[in-house]
Design a protein around this motif. Structure first.
Motif, PDB file in Angstrom:
ATOM      1  N   ARG A  79      19.225  -5.728   8.509  1.00  0.00           N
ATOM      2  CA  ARG A  79      19.156  -4.400   7.635  1.00  0.00           C
ATOM      3  C   ARG A  79      17.931  -4.156   7.011  1.00  0.00           C
ATOM      4  O   ARG A  79      17.535  -3.022   6.971  1.00  0.00           O
ATOM      5  N   TYR A  80      17.410  -5.243   6.473  1.00  0.00           N
ATOM      6  CA  TYR A  80      16.077  -5.061   5.674  1.00  0.00           C
ATOM      7  C   TYR A  80      15.129  -4.228   6.539  1.00  0.00           C
ATOM      8  O   TYR A  80      14.149  -3.365   6.257  1.00  0.00           O
ATOM      9  N   PRO A  82       7.013  -3.678  -0.823  1.00  0.00           N
ATOM     10  CA  PRO A  82       7.947  -2.947   0.072  1.00  0.00           C
ATOM     11  C   PRO A  82       7.347  -1.713   0.345  1.00  0.00           C
ATOM     12  O   PRO A  82       7.813  -0.712   0.939  1.00  0.00           O
ATOM     13  N   ALA A  95      11.771  -9.657   5.592  1.00  0.00           N
ATOM     14  CA  ALA A  95      12.939  -9.454   5.969  1.00  0.00           C
ATOM     15  C   ALA A  95      13.831 -10.598   5.862  1.00  0.00           C
ATOM     16  O   ALA A  95      14.950 -10.705   5.435  1.00  0.00           O
ATOM     17  N   ALA A 112      14.294 -11.719   2.129  1.00  0.00           N
ATOM     18  CA  ALA A 112      15.590 -10.889   1.744  1.00  0.00           C
ATOM     19  C   ALA A 112      16.876 -11.813   1.883  1.00  0.00           C
ATOM     20  O   ALA A 112      17.945 -11.523   1.073  1.00  0.00           O
TER      21      ALA A 112
END
Length: 322
Positions: A216-217, A233, A245, A248
């Motif tokens: 999802r990241y 980011p 990723a 996270a």
């Protein structure tokens, strides 16, 4: 008119005629878009290898800084131990001088008193051992302190050399980037890709666990620019994206493709699951597998994070984050 002047005039006319009738093809032709694209791809691949070397150097510097900090933290207590040992030896020496070491030994050895000779000798031996242990403790602490300080000096010297190398590497990358962006300008009319439209790659698949968080990241990073040495980011390079990723998802990876290869478990292509890493030839590029034969990666300078087929180039292998 003399024959010499006639000859010179004839040569001049002939030379001018040759210039006038020379084919236009002698002039250097501008590269075609296809040729420019080929140059861009070659330059991008070479530059990405340099960027990954730069990232590795950064990781090495981080490691050396951590080592230096640990050594420095240990040196403080060691210094205190050495100073205390010096003080203890000084006290022993002063006491021996004041009380008269020989007189004390003689009193212990002389007949008389309730203690037997073996007991008196045992007392003397114990005093001697205690003094030797104190002095030995002082010398071992001192040696350890010297060793730690030497290690720290070596680490700091290596760190300084790496920082210098890092600065030179950054300079080279910036120069190479300028040339690459100019090639892109000639080929595509702009140095960098236009930002991707929101939702252009669809929604992230429903995947549970930490792998789902990483995927999802990565979907959320699509369209953000390639920025060398960056881990989000606002932008990413290839290993910076996979690092971010999985960070996270609560996992730690180094910021370098080859080091990520070493940090992950080897798996086969048939075992690939979303969240796994795909490594490319020479370990100069890494991407996040998102399922269906697709990856999300930060391709190269001038481009944006994108979702695409994983067979973009020769694959070196696959890794699962442990």
């Amino acid at each position: 008119m003399s024959s010499l002047r006639i000859l010179l005039r004839s040569l001049a006319v002939a030379g001018l005629s040759a210039v006038l009738i020379a084919p236009a093809s002698v002039a250097r032709a501008e590269p075609t878009p296809a040729e420019l694209t080929k140059q861009i791809e070659k330059s991008s691949t070479e530059l990405e290898r340099i960027v990954e070397s730069y990232n590795k150097l950064n990781e090495d510097i981080k490691t050396n800084k951590a080592t230096a900090a640990k050594l420095a933290a240990r040196i403080g207590p060691l210094q205190a131990q050495v100073e205390q040992s010096r003080a203890d030896v000084g006290v022993l020496a002063a006491t021996a001088y004041k009380t008269g070491g020989l007189h004390t030994a003689r009193a212990l050895l002389e007949p008389g008193g309730q203690s037997s000779l073996p007991e008196r000798l045992g007392t003397l031996d114990q005093l001697t051992r205690q003094r030797q242990q104190t002095i030995a403790g002082f010398t071992s602490s001192q040696r350890k302190l010297i060793d730690e300080k030497t290690q720290l000096d070596v680490t700091l010297a290596r760190q300084a050399a790496q920082a210098k190398q890092l600065k030179a590497g950054k300079k080279k990358i910036e120069a190479d980037l300028a040339r690459l962006y100019e090639l892109r300008r000639q080929a595509y009319g702009r140095a960098t890709e236009a930002p991707a439209k929101p939702g252009s790659v669809g929604s992230a698949p429903a995947i549970s666990g930490s792998a789902g968080v990483a995927v999802r990241y990565a979907y959320g990073a699509v369209g953000k620019p390639y920025v060398y040495g960056a881990e989000g980011p606002g932008g990413y390079d290839c290993s910076g994206l996979t690092l971010a990723a999985w960070r996270a998802a609560g996992k730690s990876l180094p910021h370098n493709a080859a080091m990520q290869w070493n940090a992950t478990a080897r798996i086969s292509r048939g075992s690939l699951q979303p969240g796994d890493l795909v490594f490319y030839s020479g370990l100069g590029h890494v991407a996040l597998y998102v399922g269906g034969g697709q990856i999300i990666d930060a391709p190269s300078p001038g481009r944006n994070v994108t979702k695409r087929d994983m067979d973009i180039m020769s694959i070196a292998g696959y890794g699962r984050v442990r």
